[in-house]
Design a protein around this motif. Structure first.
Motif, PDB file in Angstrom:
ATOM      1  N   THR A 165     -16.333   1.518   0.069  1.00 32.09           N
ATOM      2  CA  THR A 165     -16.161   2.843  -0.533  1.00 32.09           C
ATOM      3  C   THR A 165     -17.352   3.194  -1.412  1.00 32.09           C
ATOM      4  N   HIS A 190      -8.470   1.512   2.085  1.00 27.19           N
ATOM      5  CA  HIS A 190      -8.704   2.045   0.742  1.00 27.19           C
ATOM      6  C   HIS A 190      -9.146   3.494   0.866  1.00 27.19           C
ATOM      7  N   ILE A 233       0.848  -1.185   0.000  1.00 25.45           N
ATOM      8  CA  ILE A 233       0.000   0.000   0.000  1.00 25.45           C
ATOM      9  C   ILE A 233       0.883   1.234   0.000  1.00 25.45           C
ATOM     10  N   TRP A 262     -13.388  -2.027  -1.083  1.00 31.41           N
ATOM     11  CA  TRP A 262     -13.815  -1.373  -2.326  1.00 31.41           C
ATOM     12  C   TRP A 262     -15.329  -1.172  -2.295  1.00 31.41           C
ATOM     13  N   ALA A 285     -10.210   3.426  -7.981  1.00 27.25           N
ATOM     14  CA  ALA A 285      -9.298   2.289  -7.967  1.00 27.25           C
ATOM     15  C   ALA A 285      -9.912   1.115  -8.721  1.00 27.25           C
ATOM     16  N   ARG A 312      -3.443   3.429  -2.766  1.00 25.48           N
ATOM     17  CA  ARG A 312      -3.713   2.308  -3.657  1.00 25.48           C
ATOM     18  C   ARG A 312      -2.987   1.072  -3.127  1.00 25.48           C
ATOM     19  N   ASN A 313      -3.599  -0.090  -3.373  1.00 28.48           N
ATOM     20  CA  ASN A 313      -3.049  -1.383  -2.972  1.00 28.48           C
ATOM     21  C   ASN A 313      -2.628  -2.178  -4.201  1.00 28.48           C
ATOM     22  N   TYR A 336      -9.727  -6.764  -0.013  1.00 34.47           N
ATOM     23  CA  TYR A 336      -9.713  -5.656  -0.963  1.00 34.47           C
ATOM     24  C   TYR A 336     -11.115  -5.418  -1.511  1.00 34.47           C
TER      25      TYR A 336
END
Length: 393
Positions: free
Chosen positions: A287, A368, A249, A284, A386, A265-266, A280
């Motif tokens: 978000t 995130h 990250i 996501w 992302a 960002r990962n 993840y």
């Protein structure tokens, strides 16, 4: 609405009308509360109201002051070394002294200026609340209070805070630009980061790429990497070598004209643990829930709850970061905060981050972050969204 593919850098600076509007808005709030003068001592507030932008704030040697009267333009009370930099189309009344001074580093000049603008008014507004500070020696503040007695210092935190939380379109243009340039670099990361690199080499390469992309500076860059995930996101590089199976990250705060982006960002390398990929996906989706909640009339608590619900259903074993995003602008983090206790009502023009983070396994977390503007119908992303799945090289 801004074109998300726009790449031209915004014009430097702001017109005098922008500062005039900001000061008039502050003065309207001052009149409502009977405040005769607003004393500004910190970098971000001084830049907001005057346009004074300088790396010289890195030095703790000299104090800097601006006084906003209840009517008329601000008065700068600053060391002589900053007079030329301060003067612009809007800022003309600049009172200076030779600093550093052995016995009186601007205190008497500041006291005289405050008396001039206050007249018979006895109330001086100054920041006293959460996420603020007064940037002058405590001894000097005590001396200033004594010199102005019986005039009162009152808490005016909400004045600058309420104004700065809602951005003008000129501010948003700068925030959009810097977020887009950082997005360019993030999307190209696999071109310059690979297993075998040390984390300090990765940090250095990332900063170079951001500068080449068109940002002014990269004052904030943190990150971590570990097998199947990471357990820390704020430490500096330690010389660890990136290897197969690692999740990396990077979280950056680049600036343009003093305005920050702030998102992360990962990335996965080689055979990445399936648990990390699932985590993840959860953040996501969290978000997405935060974006849906980021509309005028909702609160920061609503945003927090929307993201919390997704992560809780997705198997979060804990949430250790304290909040899931914040305000963004002249500072890397600004009020408000997406927490279960912040009931700040969202307004059009607020610039926010969404930053859901969860512990998904012992000593492993996934975070995130995106940047957005609150708009009437739905939020406008400043960072480019992302990838839906964890990028793996």
């Amino acid at each position: 609405m801004l074109d998300t593919n726009e790449s031209a850098a915004p014009a430097r600076g702001f017109p005098a009308t922008e500062y005039h509007k900001r000061v008039c808005n502050a003065q309207a709030l001052m009149h409502k509360e009977g405040i005769g003068a607003l004393l500004i001592t910190t970098e971000a507030d001084m830049y907001y109201f005057t346009g004074f932008l300088s790396q010289f704030w890195q030095s703790p040697t000299r104090p800097w002051f601006t006084v906003i009267p209840s009517d008329g333009k601000p008065v700068a009370v600053i060391p002589e070394i900053g007079a030329v930099c301060m003067r612009n189309e809007y800022m003309q009344d600049i009172r200076s002294w030779s600093s550093p001074h052995a016995t009186d580093d601007g205190v008497s000049l500041l006291a005289d200026t405050l008396r001039d603008v206050l007249g018979n008014n006895a109330r001086i507004g100054i920041n006293m609340g959460r996420e603020t500070n007064v940037r002058m020696p405590l001894n000097d503040l005590a001396q200033l209070r004594s010199a102005l007695d019986p005039k009162q210092f009152v808490d005016a935190t909400h004045i600058a805070r309420s104004l700065r939380m809602v951005k003008s379109e000129l501010e948003i243009e700068k925030l959009h630009y810097v977020a887009q340039r950082a997005s360019d670099v993030f999307e190209n990361l696999f071109a310059f980061v690979h297993p075998g690199m040390r984390d300090d080499e990765i940090f250095r390469a990332f900063k170079i790429e951001c500068l080449k992309a068109g940002v002014d500076d990269v004052p904030y860059l943190v990150g971590a990497a570990g097998q199947g995930g990471y357990d820390d996101i704020i430490s500096p590089p330690a010389g660890r070598v990136l290897s197969d199976g690692d999740v990396l990250i990077l979280d950056t705060g680049c600036t343009y004209e003093g305005y920050f982006c702030d998102f992360d960002r990962n990335y996965g390398f080689g055979a990445v643990d399936d648990d990390a990929k699932r985590a993840y996906d959860v953040v996501w989706q969290a978000t997405e829930a935060g974006l849906a909640a980021a509309i005028p009339g909702n609160t920061c608590q609503d945003i927090f709850q929307a993201m919390h619900n997704i992560m809780n259903a997705g198997g979060a074993q804990g949430e250790s970061v304290g909040r899931f995003g914040h305000g963004l602008g002249i500072q890397l983090t600004e009020p408000p905060s997406h927490t279960h206790w912040d009931n700040t009502v969202l307004e059009e023009g607020m610039v926010l981050t969404l930053e859901p983070g969860m512990i998904f396994a012992p000593n492993r977390m996934m975070v995130h972050e995106e940047n957005l503007v609150v708009r009437a119908d739905k939020p406008q992303l400043l960072s480019r969204r992302a990838e839906f799945e964890l990028p793996v090289a």
